[in-house]
Design an enzyme around this catalytic site. Structure first.
Site, PDB file in Angstrom:
ATOM      1  N   SER A 135      -2.908  25.280 -10.159  1.00 26.70           N
ATOM      2  CA  SER A 135      -2.233  26.384 -10.830  1.00 26.70           C
ATOM      3  C   SER A 135      -2.847  27.676 -10.296  1.00 26.70           C
ATOM      4  O   SER A 135      -4.040  27.914 -10.464  1.00 26.70           O
ATOM      5  CB  SER A 135      -2.468  26.247 -12.341  1.00 26.70           C
ATOM      6  OG  SER A 135      -1.910  27.334 -13.035  1.00 26.70           O
ATOM      7  N   LYS A 161       1.508  25.342  -8.330  1.00 31.63           N
ATOM      8  CA  LYS A 161       2.196  26.003  -9.450  1.00 31.63           C
ATOM      9  C   LYS A 161       1.775  27.456  -9.407  1.00 31.63           C
ATOM     10  O   LYS A 161       0.585  27.748  -9.265  1.00 31.63           O
ATOM     11  CB  LYS A 161       1.764  25.319 -10.742  1.00 31.63           C
ATOM     12  CG  LYS A 161       1.844  26.141 -12.022  1.00 31.63           C
ATOM     13  CD  LYS A 161       1.654  25.234 -13.243  1.00 31.63           C
ATOM     14  CE  LYS A 161       0.934  25.935 -14.375  1.00 31.63           C
ATOM     15  NZ  LYS A 161       0.730  25.032 -15.540  1.00 31.63           N
ATOM     16  N   LYS A 163       1.898  31.213 -11.428  1.00 28.65           N
ATOM     17  CA  LYS A 163       2.165  31.877 -12.692  1.00 28.65           C
ATOM     18  C   LYS A 163       3.136  33.016 -12.409  1.00 28.65           C
ATOM     19  O   LYS A 163       2.982  33.728 -11.387  1.00 28.65           O
ATOM     20  CB  LYS A 163       0.861  32.436 -13.262  1.00 28.65           C
ATOM     21  CG  LYS A 163      -0.122  31.346 -13.673  1.00 28.65           C
ATOM     22  CD  LYS A 163       0.376  30.615 -14.906  1.00 28.65           C
ATOM     23  CE  LYS A 163      -0.683  29.692 -15.471  1.00 28.65           C
ATOM     24  NZ  LYS A 163      -0.224  29.051 -16.725  1.00 28.65           N
ATOM     25  N   ASP A 188       5.196  28.827 -13.796  1.00 22.50           N
ATOM     26  CA  ASP A 188       4.873  28.805 -15.230  1.00 22.50           C
ATOM     27  C   ASP A 188       4.880  30.240 -15.750  1.00 22.50           C
ATOM     28  O   ASP A 188       4.112  31.087 -15.278  1.00 22.50           O
ATOM     29  CB  ASP A 188       3.482  28.178 -15.416  1.00 22.50           C
ATOM     30  CG  ASP A 188       3.091  28.003 -16.889  1.00 22.50           C
ATOM     31  OD1 ASP A 188       3.874  28.397 -17.775  1.00 22.50           O
ATOM     32  OD2 ASP A 188       1.990  27.463 -17.136  1.00 22.50           O
ATOM     33  N   ASN A 190       4.510  31.106 -19.094  1.00 18.11           N
ATOM     34  CA  ASN A 190       3.754  31.288 -20.342  1.00 18.11           C
ATOM     35  C   ASN A 190       4.488  32.226 -21.316  1.00 18.11           C
ATOM     36  O   ASN A 190       3.910  33.194 -21.806  1.00 18.11           O
ATOM     37  CB  ASN A 190       2.330  31.808 -20.065  1.00 18.11           C
ATOM     38  CG  ASN A 190       1.441  30.739 -19.436  1.00 18.11           C
ATOM     39  OD1 ASN A 190       1.087  30.856 -18.265  1.00 18.11           O
ATOM     40  ND2 ASN A 190       1.115  29.704 -20.175  1.00 18.11           N
ATOM     41  N   GLU A 213       8.174  26.163 -16.061  1.00 18.04           N
ATOM     42  CA  GLU A 213       7.397  25.862 -17.267  1.00 18.04           C
ATOM     43  C   GLU A 213       7.451  27.026 -18.260  1.00 18.04           C
ATOM     44  O   GLU A 213       7.225  28.174 -17.895  1.00 18.04           O
ATOM     45  CB  GLU A 213       5.948  25.573 -16.840  1.00 18.04           C
ATOM     46  CG  GLU A 213       5.051  25.046 -17.950  1.00 18.04           C
ATOM     47  CD  GLU A 213       3.650  24.681 -17.428  1.00 18.04           C
ATOM     48  OE1 GLU A 213       3.494  24.469 -16.203  1.00 18.04           O
ATOM     49  OE2 GLU A 213       2.729  24.637 -18.251  1.00 18.04           O
ATOM     50  N   ASP A 238       5.491  23.597 -22.519  1.00 14.36           N
ATOM     51  CA  ASP A 238       4.039  23.492 -22.694  1.00 14.36           C
ATOM     52  C   ASP A 238       3.728  24.004 -24.111  1.00 14.36           C
ATOM     53  O   ASP A 238       3.675  23.223 -25.072  1.00 14.36           O
ATOM     54  CB  ASP A 238       3.363  24.321 -21.580  1.00 14.36           C
ATOM     55  CG  ASP A 238       1.849  24.467 -21.728  1.00 14.36           C
ATOM     56  OD1 ASP A 238       1.285  24.029 -22.738  1.00 14.36           O
ATOM     57  OD2 ASP A 238       1.199  25.063 -20.821  1.00 14.36           O
ATOM     58  N   LYS A 262      -0.905  18.382 -23.096  1.00 14.79           N
ATOM     59  CA  LYS A 262      -2.337  18.688 -23.058  1.00 14.79           C
ATOM     60  C   LYS A 262      -2.899  18.077 -24.334  1.00 14.79           C
ATOM     61  O   LYS A 262      -2.555  18.537 -25.430  1.00 14.79           O
ATOM     62  CB  LYS A 262      -2.567  20.204 -23.072  1.00 14.79           C
ATOM     63  CG  LYS A 262      -2.044  20.926 -21.827  1.00 14.79           C
ATOM     64  CD  LYS A 262      -2.157  22.439 -21.963  1.00 14.79           C
ATOM     65  CE  LYS A 262      -1.660  23.138 -20.694  1.00 14.79           C
ATOM     66  NZ  LYS A 262      -1.536  24.601 -20.877  1.00 14.79           N
ATOM     67  N   GLY A 290      -3.577  21.590 -17.965  1.00 14.58           N
ATOM     68  CA  GLY A 290      -5.004  21.901 -18.064  1.00 14.58           C
ATOM     69  C   GLY A 290      -5.197  23.238 -18.748  1.00 14.58           C
ATOM     70  O   GLY A 290      -4.256  24.021 -18.898  1.00 14.58           O
TER      71      GLY A 290
HETATM   72  O1  OSB Z   1      -0.123  27.441 -19.229  1.00 14.26           O
HETATM   73  O2  OSB Z   1      -0.798  25.763 -18.196  1.00 14.26           O
HETATM   74  C1  OSB Z   1      -1.045  26.841 -18.712  1.00 14.26           C
HETATM   75  C2  OSB Z   1      -4.689  27.820 -18.087  1.00 14.26           C
HETATM   76  C3  OSB Z   1      -5.024  28.354 -19.310  1.00 14.26           C
HETATM   77  C4  OSB Z   1      -4.062  28.426 -20.288  1.00 14.26           C
HETATM   78  C5  OSB Z   1      -2.777  27.945 -20.048  1.00 14.26           C
HETATM   79  C6  OSB Z   1      -2.436  27.386 -18.837  1.00 14.26           C
HETATM   80  C7  OSB Z   1      -3.405  27.358 -17.822  1.00 14.26           C
HETATM   81  C8  OSB Z   1      -3.152  26.857 -16.475  1.00 14.26           C
HETATM   82  C9  OSB Z   1      -4.343  26.368 -15.689  1.00 14.26           C
HETATM   83  O3  OSB Z   1      -2.083  26.884 -15.940  1.00 14.26           O
HETATM   84  C10 OSB Z   1      -4.330  24.895 -15.558  1.00 14.26           C
HETATM   85  C11 OSB Z   1      -5.678  24.363 -15.101  1.00 14.26           C
HETATM   86  O4  OSB Z   1      -6.546  24.088 -15.928  1.00 14.26           O
HETATM   87  O5  OSB Z   1      -5.826  24.193 -13.886  1.00 14.26           O
HETATM   88 MG    MG Z   2       1.599  26.236 -19.005  1.00 13.01          MG
END
Ligand code: OSB
Ligand code: MG
Length: 368
Positions: A135, A161, A163, A188, A190, A213, A238, A262, A290
């Protein structure tokens, strides 16, 4: 099995590089670790709560308070025949799934160790290694994005991936695709968008993503269903999947075609298993996300990802993607084909480096 005492610690650990998402930037991680003392066995776990209430409403300090004031007193000293017994005792506390998950995952590791099994095999895992991706956070410019992607591909990662957020989305995807037409790529958000952005989000269909995502607000299944109906790209949820009920309802209304599990977000392994099973019944693939964990949380995630319906690469990168030095031995390393080996030793399967943990601890309490 009885939980006789629980040691809580917050560590301070610096990420190798700052990690930026649509909800903020992070350079130091303050992981909350638990050590459950269970009849001679130590069950280690990591709470995935963030430092601030940005990814979810839970925080490190909030989880500390809920654990010490409510959850640990409710379960300590009780005879626990199964993880379900623990879940039942924690049920009067509403929400706080990250805090509950930390206890549930620590107890599961202790049960696995008592059964002389690895956590993965105790959970019903079927593989000895899991596929992983990386990520990549939001960058200041395309040059540094390409530099990081290049580095991760050369390390052997098979899926990238990125962001995204408004202003760092379509142009970035277009630029990546023109340089890497075939790369396994996903994005992703968020929760950075809302349904009014649907016309813009539909453009994502041009870039051949594995999935998109969490484009919309956490918890909003109906707007995600409306968006999914207008998009060819599979939506993966997520933040919205807080538990198995949310997963069932998301599938029912067509809010997603993929689910990111998760265990630390949904309340633990047992709840993850319920989501895994109902998704499998509905033909929905899952993968393990993660939360920038240390090797302790990573060991838990990797064990879970060995279950059969984890069909897509997880955000389960090697230790050196995150830390100069991990707190477990052996650290997680990238192996052949962009995979990470599932620990096979009993219990969590990794040794916690106590001297390093002691050195990094900024807060500690034992409840006995
Ligand atoms: O949205 O998946 C997420 C890290 C912190 C909080 C949310 C996310 C993430 C990541 C990192 O995308 C994933 C990783 O631990 O490599
Ligand atoms: Mg995510």
């Amino acid at each position: 099995m009885k939980i006789e005492a629980v040691e809580l610690r917050v560590l301070q650990m610096r990420l190798l590089r700052p990690f930026r998402t649509s909800f903020g930037v992070q350079q130091d991680r303050f992981p909350l670790l638990l050590r459950l003392q269970c009849e001679g066995i130590s069950g280690w776990s990591e709470c995935v709560a963030g430092e601030g209430p940005w990814y979810s409403s839970e925080t490190v300090d909030g989880a500390w308070g809920i654990l010490t004031q409510y959850l640990i007193p409710a379960v300590r000293g009780r005879e626990l025949a199964s993880v379900e017994d623990l879940e039942r005792l924690m049920r009067p506390v509403r929400g706080h799934r990250m805090a509950k998950a930390a206890l549930e995952m620590g107890l599961s590791g202790a049960f696995a160790e008592a059964a002389q099994k690895s956590l993965a095999s105790w959970l019903g895992g079927v593989r000895s290694s899991v596929e992983t991706g990386v990520s990549v956070g939001i960058q200041a410019n395309l040059e540094s994005l390409f530099q990081q992607i290049e580095e991760h591909l050369s390390q052997g990662y098979q899926r990238i991936k990125i962001k995204i957020e408004p202003g760092w989305d379509l142009d970035v995807l277009a630029a990546i695709r023109s340089r890497y037409p075939e790369m396994s790529l996903m994005a992703d958000a968020n929760s950075a968008y809302d349904l009014d952005d649907a016309p813009r989000l539909r453009e994502v269909d041009h870039y051949g993503l594995l999935m998109l995502e969490q484009p919309l607000t956490a918890g909003d299944l109906l707007d995600h269903a409306a968006l999914q109906a207008q998009m060819a790209t599979d939506i993966c949820l997520d933040e919205s999947i807080e538990d198995s009920r949310a997963a069932r309802q998301a599938i029912q209304v067509g809010a997603c075609r993929v689910i990111n599990i998760k265990p630390g977000r949904v309340g633990g392994f047992a709840e993850s298993r319920r989501i895994h099973d109902l998704a499998a019944d509905a033909g929905i693939p899952v993968w393990c996300g993660g939360m920038l964990e240390t090797g302790i949380g990573r060991a838990a995630n990797v064990a879970l990802a060995s279950l059969p319906n984890f069909k897509l690469p997880g955000d389960l990168s090697a230790s050196d993607r995150y830390w100069a030095e991990d707190i477990v031995d052996p650290p997680f390393e990238l192996a052949e084909g962009g995979t990470v080996a599932v620990p096979y030793r009993w219990g969590l399967g990794v040794r916690v480096k106590m001297d390093m943990v002691d050195r990094l601890t900024v807060r500690r309490e034992v409840i006995s």
